[in-house]
Design a protein around this motif. Structure first.
Motif, mmCIF file in Angstrom:
data_model
loop_
_atom_site.group_PDB
_atom_site.id
_atom_site.type_symbol
_atom_site.label_atom_id
_atom_site.label_comp_id
_atom_site.label_asym_id
_atom_site.label_seq_id
_atom_site.Cartn_x
_atom_site.Cartn_y
_atom_site.Cartn_z
ATOM 1 N N ALA A 32 0.821 -1.209 0.000
ATOM 2 C CA ALA A 32 0.000 0.000 0.000
ATOM 3 C C ALA A 32 0.854 1.258 0.000
ATOM 4 C CB ALA A 32 -0.934 -0.003 1.210
ATOM 5 N N THR A 197 -4.555 -8.271 6.237
ATOM 6 C CA THR A 197 -4.013 -7.814 4.955
ATOM 7 C C THR A 197 -2.852 -8.696 4.510
ATOM 8 O OG1 THR A 197 -2.677 -6.203 6.183
ATOM 9 C CG2 THR A 197 -4.748 -5.418 5.212
ATOM 10 N N TYR A 255 -6.085 -1.945 -0.219
ATOM 11 C CA TYR A 255 -5.280 -3.074 0.270
ATOM 12 C C TYR A 255 -5.867 -3.698 1.533
ATOM 13 C CZ TYR A 255 -1.597 -2.398 -3.160
ATOM 14 O OH TYR A 255 -0.885 -2.336 -4.332
#
Length: 263
Positions: A32, A197, A255
């Motif tokens: 990200a 994530t 993300y």
């Protein structure tokens, strides 16, 4: 922070400096933040040198004198420590994450049975390294919560946990590989606790991995902190403001991070 304030700051003329802004960020932010930096460089013309590592190790490097302008941590504690020691300005929470479990394909696992499976003697439980990497600290918070549902669970989980990533001496994944996908692909753990994530990125690399949400009673959130160092270059705050801007927050959301800021 008001949307019009962010917008007005971002349209100020930016001049490329000879020396790039030095940004350090948590490893879980690599994808990200790399996109955020690319967008910022395109918009501002200012070069940024980015490096990623476990937040606790980055904080130690800053304390030891490494030249850093902007620090994005996977927790609030490390930036606050720098602020308390008068090395950094005010800390802003700029993103949030959650803990998830990654499991091998042959592990029969769901959210409801996660705790008992982690406690099982034939399950190798992987985590990151507490204190060096906030992901490890958050895993330990999961273990602490477990004690309320199974007496002695905290000690048993802490004792059996394999601290496989995030430490100074942890084995490193090959360049370009997701650390957690690589660890699981090499069969170093049956279940691994990490950020959701990270789990999603690991599964993209190793599709047969399972990603399991923690049950509500074990759920642990991660608050990410952003800080500009006091000795930072004059334009460093503009990069920080870009992270907090609507564009920066949108990239984080892409993300899988949740954005605490309402712009």
């Amino acid at each position: 922070m008001k949307k019009w304030i962010v917008a007005s700051l971002l349209v100020l003329p930016l001049t490329a400096n000879a020396a790039p802004i030095e940004m350090r960020a948590a490893g879980s932010l690599k994808n990200a933040m790399s996109d955020i930096v690319a967008a910022y460089q395109l918009e501002s013309g200012q070069a940024v040198n980015s490096r990623f590592a476990p937040s606790g190790l980055l904080r130690k490097r800053i304390e030891a004198g490494e030249v850093v302008d902007v620090f994005a941590s996977a927790n609030i504690k490390h930036p606050q420590t720098l602020q308390r020691n008068e090395l950094a300005e005010s800390v802003v929470m700029f993103a949030q994450n959650q803990m998830c479990a990654i499991a091998q394909a042959d592990v029969d696992l769901n959210s409801e049975g996660l705790l008992q499976k982690m406690l099982s003697s034939d399950i190798r439980l992987g985590t990151s390294t507490p204190k060096a990497d906030p992901s490890g600290d958050y895993a330990w918070k999961v273990f602490a919560k477990a004690d309320a549902f199974s007496a002695g669970a905290q000690v048993r989980l802490e004792t059996k946990a394999l601290q496989l990533t995030g430490g100074e001496n942890s084995k490193k994944a090959p360049v370009g590989r997701n650390t957690y996908g690589w660890v699981m692909e090499n069969n170093r753990a049956d279940i691994f606790l990490t950020y959701c994530t990270n789990a999603v990125l690991a599964q993209k690399e190793v599709p047969n991995l399972k990603v399991v949400q923690l049950p509500d009673e074990l759920a642990v959130g991660a608050n990410y902190g952003l800080v500009v160092l006091k000795a930072a270059k004059p334009d460093a705050w503009k990069l920080a403001m870009f992270v907090l801007s609507e564009k920066g927050q949108s990239i984080l959301a892409d993300y899988g991070f949740s954005a605490p800021l309402k712009l």
